[in-house]
Enzyme design. Sequence first.
Site, mmCIF file in Angstrom:
data_model
loop_
_atom_site.group_PDB
_atom_site.id
_atom_site.type_symbol
_atom_site.label_atom_id
_atom_site.label_comp_id
_atom_site.label_asym_id
_atom_site.label_seq_id
_atom_site.Cartn_x
_atom_site.Cartn_y
_atom_site.Cartn_z
ATOM 1 N N ASP A 295 -35.615 -58.551 -48.727
ATOM 2 C CA ASP A 295 -36.514 -57.562 -48.144
ATOM 3 C C ASP A 295 -37.555 -58.279 -47.295
ATOM 4 O OD1 ASP A 295 -37.450 -55.034 -47.616
ATOM 5 O OD2 ASP A 295 -38.698 -54.914 -49.402
ATOM 6 N N HIS B 185 -47.928 -52.273 -40.545
ATOM 7 C CA HIS B 185 -47.962 -52.241 -42.009
ATOM 8 C C HIS B 185 -48.661 -53.473 -42.561
ATOM 9 C CE1 HIS B 185 -46.735 -51.762 -46.171
ATOM 10 N NE2 HIS B 185 -46.104 -52.925 -46.131
ATOM 11 N N ASP C 285 -37.881 -48.561 -50.802
ATOM 12 C CA ASP C 285 -38.176 -49.671 -51.713
ATOM 13 C C ASP C 285 -39.362 -49.267 -52.587
ATOM 14 O OD1 ASP C 285 -38.058 -52.190 -52.886
ATOM 15 O OD2 ASP C 285 -39.436 -53.060 -51.430
ATOM 16 N N ARG D 155 -47.576 -50.702 -57.280
ATOM 17 C CA ARG D 155 -48.615 -51.503 -56.641
ATOM 18 C C ARG D 155 -49.530 -52.211 -57.633
ATOM 19 N NH1 ARG D 155 -46.490 -52.243 -51.697
ATOM 20 N NH2 ARG D 155 -46.182 -50.280 -50.586
ATOM 21 N N TYR E 271 -48.252 -60.930 -57.853
ATOM 22 C CA TYR E 271 -47.632 -61.477 -56.645
ATOM 23 C C TYR E 271 -48.232 -62.804 -56.175
ATOM 24 C CZ TYR E 271 -51.276 -60.206 -53.206
ATOM 25 O OH TYR E 271 -52.419 -60.112 -52.476
ATOM 26 N N GLU F 103 -50.841 -46.911 -47.785
ATOM 27 C CA GLU F 103 -51.497 -46.811 -46.481
ATOM 28 C C GLU F 103 -51.962 -45.381 -46.186
ATOM 29 O OE1 GLU F 103 -49.220 -49.208 -43.293
ATOM 30 O OE2 GLU F 103 -47.781 -48.859 -44.920
#
Length: 404
Positions: free
Chosen positions: A120, A127, A226, A230, A237, A351
């Site tokens: 991905d 974005h 996907d 979050r 991450y 967003e």
Amino acid sequence: MTWLESAVDSPYGIHHLPYGVFSTTDNPARRLGVRVGDQVLDLKLVVTSGTCANCETCTALSSSTLNDFMALGPEVWSKVRTQLQDALTDETLAEPMSRMLTPVADVTTHLPFTPADYVDFYSSEHHATNLGRLFRPDGDALMPNWKHLPVGYHGRSGSLVPSGTDIVRPQGQRRTPDGEIVFGASARLDIEAEVGFVVGVGSQLGTRVATGDFTDHVFGVTLVNDWSARDIQNWEYQPLGPFLGKSFATSIATWVTPLDALAASRVPAPEQDPAVLPYLVEPDRYAYDLTLSVEWNGTKVSSPPFAGVYWTPAQQLAHMTVNGASLRTGDFFASGTVSGPEKDQRGSFLELSWSGAEPVKLDDGSTRDFLEDGDTVTISATAPGPRGTTIGLGEVTGTIRPAN
């Protein structure tokens, strides 16, 4: 002009002919089909009704996934496509071929290919800039490497699921606003509206695929959602990137649009500054003029434009193989979230709601920031076809179920 009335002026007309895998109630065996108008043409019936002597192409078209056919390469793909178009415009074949058609409403579609690897990317500048402003309000929106290479991560191919599959809310570890580390169901479940590319022809380990060889390897295009947790993602991450916040499910459409069908939708891709390294230079730099549509519980909330992606699919393919990593039939790579410059062109709810500060109002009067149990998201897309026609990509949809 086709003899199939429902295919005339249809986004699934003979100028399109997407491939999929389907079954029916009276025949649960999975087989390949081509969508044309409001019908599905059974390719196994097409093969067995002819005079083919078990050639490689006919054997591949009699399979239960697209993999064998995709592995045969672009010359075969184009030849079969032309033969199908000829048959669907030959009035003398209308009667026998009509017996090989099943209404779309009467079929069950399945994952159209057996996935190999899944990558991905993060190719939309709008974005990436939006997320940078949300996560690093006092710093640069884009990381220093972003305009030098297509950023991506290697995902989990085993959790690619076909459109219509319910999505169970994931659980995981996350950090609360007051700093406590807790485990539980994600409270910030999101979508990412993306475009995916299916690899047909593999490559040898230790070699790399040039940008100009994109169409020699990629079979077709499909829409992607996907799903993203979050809160789990935000805690995990750093420093290695997405993991459990992404790997629980990625939905893909069950109809694969061949690259040949999108030839009329090629448009110049955005100019890149600074100049990219030589292996990312394209002899013919283009994107595809796809307009996505995101519906949240039936309310259209966004229309992301794919034509504006900064990193093209050809550059993504070149980058993912530049170190010598090989391609395999069934490899799948996605664009990352597609977003445009306007608010109503944002391809994620993070967003759209600006991380919850600007809730999205739906047609029923309710508001949302992130996904609630029972919510349904559908992503569709259109593209220009030849001679003023329109192509409609197969939609991808999913409904959120409570955490187990």
